[in-house]
Design a protein around this motif. Structure first.
Motif, PDB file in Angstrom:
ATOM      1  N   ILE A 111      -1.972   8.978 -17.110  1.00 19.34           N
ATOM      2  CA  ILE A 111      -1.172   8.192 -18.059  1.00 19.34           C
ATOM      3  C   ILE A 111       0.188   7.864 -17.441  1.00 19.34           C
ATOM      4  CG2 ILE A 111      -0.007   8.237 -20.305  1.00 19.34           C
ATOM      5  CD1 ILE A 111      -2.286  10.154 -21.238  1.00 19.34           C
ATOM      6  N   ASP A 112       0.843   8.881 -16.892  1.00 22.45           N
ATOM      7  CA  ASP A 112       2.171   8.692 -16.325  1.00 22.45           C
ATOM      8  C   ASP A 112       2.166   7.680 -15.181  1.00 22.45           C
ATOM      9  OD1 ASP A 112       3.038  10.628 -18.090  1.00 22.45           O
ATOM     10  OD2 ASP A 112       3.103  12.235 -16.602  1.00 22.45           O
ATOM     11  N   VAL A 113       1.174   7.791 -14.307  1.00 19.32           N
ATOM     12  CA  VAL A 113       1.127   6.911 -13.139  1.00 19.32           C
ATOM     13  C   VAL A 113       0.835   5.469 -13.546  1.00 19.32           C
ATOM     14  CG1 VAL A 113      -0.194   6.385 -11.044  1.00 19.32           C
ATOM     15  CG2 VAL A 113       0.620   8.709 -11.462  1.00 19.32           C
ATOM     16  N   THR A 114      -0.006   5.276 -14.558  1.00 19.49           N
ATOM     17  CA  THR A 114      -0.245   3.895 -15.002  1.00 19.49           C
ATOM     18  C   THR A 114       1.044   3.262 -15.518  1.00 19.49           C
ATOM     19  OG1 THR A 114      -0.963   4.634 -17.210  1.00 19.49           O
ATOM     20  CG2 THR A 114      -2.682   4.257 -15.559  1.00 19.49           C
ATOM     21  N   HIS A 115       1.841   4.034 -16.230  1.00 17.83           N
ATOM     22  CA  HIS A 115       3.133   3.505 -16.689  1.00 17.83           C
ATOM     23  C   HIS A 115       4.035   3.185 -15.496  1.00 17.83           C
ATOM     24  CE1 HIS A 115       3.055   3.673 -21.075  1.00 17.83           C
ATOM     25  NE2 HIS A 115       2.359   4.788 -20.982  1.00 17.83           N
ATOM     26  N   VAL A 144       0.843  -1.199   0.000  1.00 15.66           N
ATOM     27  CA  VAL A 144       0.000   0.000   0.000  1.00 15.66           C
ATOM     28  C   VAL A 144       0.879   1.250   0.000  1.00 15.66           C
ATOM     29  CG1 VAL A 144      -1.599   1.373   1.397  1.00 15.66           C
ATOM     30  CG2 VAL A 144      -2.037  -1.055   1.031  1.00 15.66           C
ATOM     31  N   GLN A 145       1.934   1.254   0.801  1.00 23.49           N
ATOM     32  CA  GLN A 145       2.848   2.394   0.845  1.00 23.49           C
ATOM     33  C   GLN A 145       3.530   2.608  -0.503  1.00 23.49           C
ATOM     34  OE1 GLN A 145       5.452   1.454   4.118  1.00 23.49           O
ATOM     35  NE2 GLN A 145       3.938   2.049   5.669  1.00 23.49           N
ATOM     36  N   ARG A 146       3.903   1.518  -1.155  1.00 25.46           N
ATOM     37  CA  ARG A 146       4.535   1.650  -2.485  1.00 25.46           C
ATOM     38  C   ARG A 146       3.539   2.227  -3.487  1.00 25.46           C
ATOM     39  NH1 ARG A 146       9.207  -2.454  -2.395  1.00 25.46           N
ATOM     40  NH2 ARG A 146       9.583  -2.481  -0.155  1.00 25.46           N
ATOM     41  N   LEU A 147       2.289   1.748  -3.423  1.00 23.31           N
ATOM     42  CA  LEU A 147       1.273   2.265  -4.334  1.00 23.31           C
ATOM     43  C   LEU A 147       1.028   3.751  -4.088  1.00 23.31           C
ATOM     44  CD1 LEU A 147      -0.819   1.691  -6.558  1.00 23.31           C
ATOM     45  CD2 LEU A 147      -2.468   1.206  -4.726  1.00 23.31           C
ATOM     46  N   GLU A 148       0.985   4.149  -2.834  1.00 25.45           N
ATOM     47  CA  GLU A 148       0.779   5.558  -2.514  1.00 25.45           C
ATOM     48  C   GLU A 148       1.913   6.410  -3.066  1.00 25.45           C
ATOM     49  OE1 GLU A 148       0.344   5.416   1.705  1.00 25.45           O
ATOM     50  OE2 GLU A 148      -1.830   5.012   1.615  1.00 25.45           O
ATOM     51  N   GLY A 149       3.133   5.882  -3.041  1.00 22.20           N
ATOM     52  CA  GLY A 149       4.258   6.611  -3.620  1.00 22.20           C
ATOM     53  C   GLY A 149       4.128   6.764  -5.127  1.00 22.20           C
ATOM     54  N   ILE A 150       3.662   5.722  -5.777  1.00 23.03           N
ATOM     55  CA  ILE A 150       3.506   5.749  -7.237  1.00 23.03           C
ATOM     56  C   ILE A 150       2.418   6.727  -7.648  1.00 23.03           C
ATOM     57  CG2 ILE A 150       2.719   4.358  -9.216  1.00 23.03           C
ATOM     58  CD1 ILE A 150       4.118   1.965  -7.797  1.00 23.03           C
ATOM     59  N   THR A 151       1.356   6.819  -6.864  1.00 20.35           N
ATOM     60  CA  THR A 151       0.203   7.630  -7.253  1.00 20.35           C
ATOM     61  C   THR A 151       0.332   9.087  -6.819  1.00 20.35           C
ATOM     62  OG1 THR A 151      -0.997   6.852  -5.287  1.00 20.35           O
ATOM     63  CG2 THR A 151      -1.420   5.708  -7.373  1.00 20.35           C
ATOM     64  N   ARG A 152       1.553   9.550  -6.637  1.00 21.26           N
ATOM     65  CA  ARG A 152       1.786  10.979  -6.415  1.00 21.26           C
ATOM     66  C   ARG A 152       2.257  11.578  -7.733  1.00 21.26           C
ATOM     67  NH1 ARG A 152       4.825   9.214  -1.557  1.00 21.26           N
ATOM     68  NH2 ARG A 152       3.354   9.243   0.177  1.00 21.26           N
ATOM     69  N   PRO A 153       1.331  12.101  -8.532  1.00 20.02           N
ATOM     70  CA  PRO A 153       1.702  12.606  -9.862  1.00 20.02           C
ATOM     71  C   PRO A 153       2.618  13.814  -9.775  1.00 20.02           C
ATOM     72  CG  PRO A 153      -0.546  13.234  -9.329  1.00 20.02           C
ATOM     73  CD  PRO A 153      -0.097  12.298  -8.247  1.00 20.02           C
TER      74      PRO A 153
END
Length: 208
Positions: A84-88, A65-74
């Motif tokens: 688009i960027d976050v999905t990549h 969950v923490q990793r996902l939260e890091g990824i979803t910070r555009p």
């Protein structure tokens, strides 16, 4: 302080070891003895940090969950380009990060792993919020496009995750870029098509 640092390193090693085994063998087949051996720690140390395999899986879920939260910070202000960027970034992380990949795999074990069970919901919620923001920015082509696109995108990323377990090509840059190239002419307001980058904007998300 040194003792605390050592405890943190041990806990981290156990989480990463468990994630690797949950990912490769599945939750049911992964044994605590193999997890501790792979982490290079004693069985006693494992039980000091985690009372059961379910507790260890819960910790993997929390880390995911923490990793996902890091990824979803555009990193860009444009909501649609940020999506688009976050999905990549997510698909790339599913290839590189075994903890994140294991967290999504554990998300099917709802009765055992409460935090991981919410991982897919967190991703879906973020996608829906991002498309709602894109709609408010006037970036979408039609009313109702946000919900349809959210459904398609969540399904596509789940499919890429599943297919990528058998063939790493599905977690490469090309399949997701092709998806965006296909959907953007239907999703985006026509005047935005020349500025949106289906392959992800440079600097738009971690690692792009």
């Amino acid at each position: 302080m040194a003792k605390q640092d050592r405890a943190v390193r041990t806990r981290t090693a156990l989480i990463e070891s468990a994630a690797a085994l949950f990912d490769s063998e599945g939750y049911e087949l992964a044994s605590l003895s193999t997890i501790s051996e792979r982490a290079g720690v004693s069985s006693g140390a494992l039980h000091f940090h985690f009372t059961s395999k379910a507790a260890l899986a819960e910790a993997v879920g929390q880390a995911a969950v923490q990793r996902l939260e890091g990824i979803t910070r555009p990193q860009v202000d444009d909501a649609l380009q940020a999506l688009i960027d976050v999905t990549h970034a997510l698909v790339r992380a599913l290839d590189d990060d075994v903890v994140l990949r294991a967290g999504f795999g554990l998300s099917d074990s709802i009765e055992r792993v409460r935090v991981a069970a919410g991982l897919r919901d967190k991703w879906q919620g973020w996608v829906e919020d991002s498309l709602g923001q894109a709609d408010r920015e006037g970036a979408l082509a039609s009313e109702g496009a946000a919900q349809d696109a959210a459904t398609a995108l969540v399904a596509v990323t789940a499919g890429l995750e599943t297919l990528g377990r058998q063939d790493e090509w599905w977690l490469s840059h090309a399949p997701l870029t092709r998806f965006w190239q296909l959907i953007l002419p239907r999703l985006a307001e026509p005047s935005r098509l020349d500025v949106l980058v289906a392959s992800g904007s440079k600097g738009g998300a971690p690692g792009l």
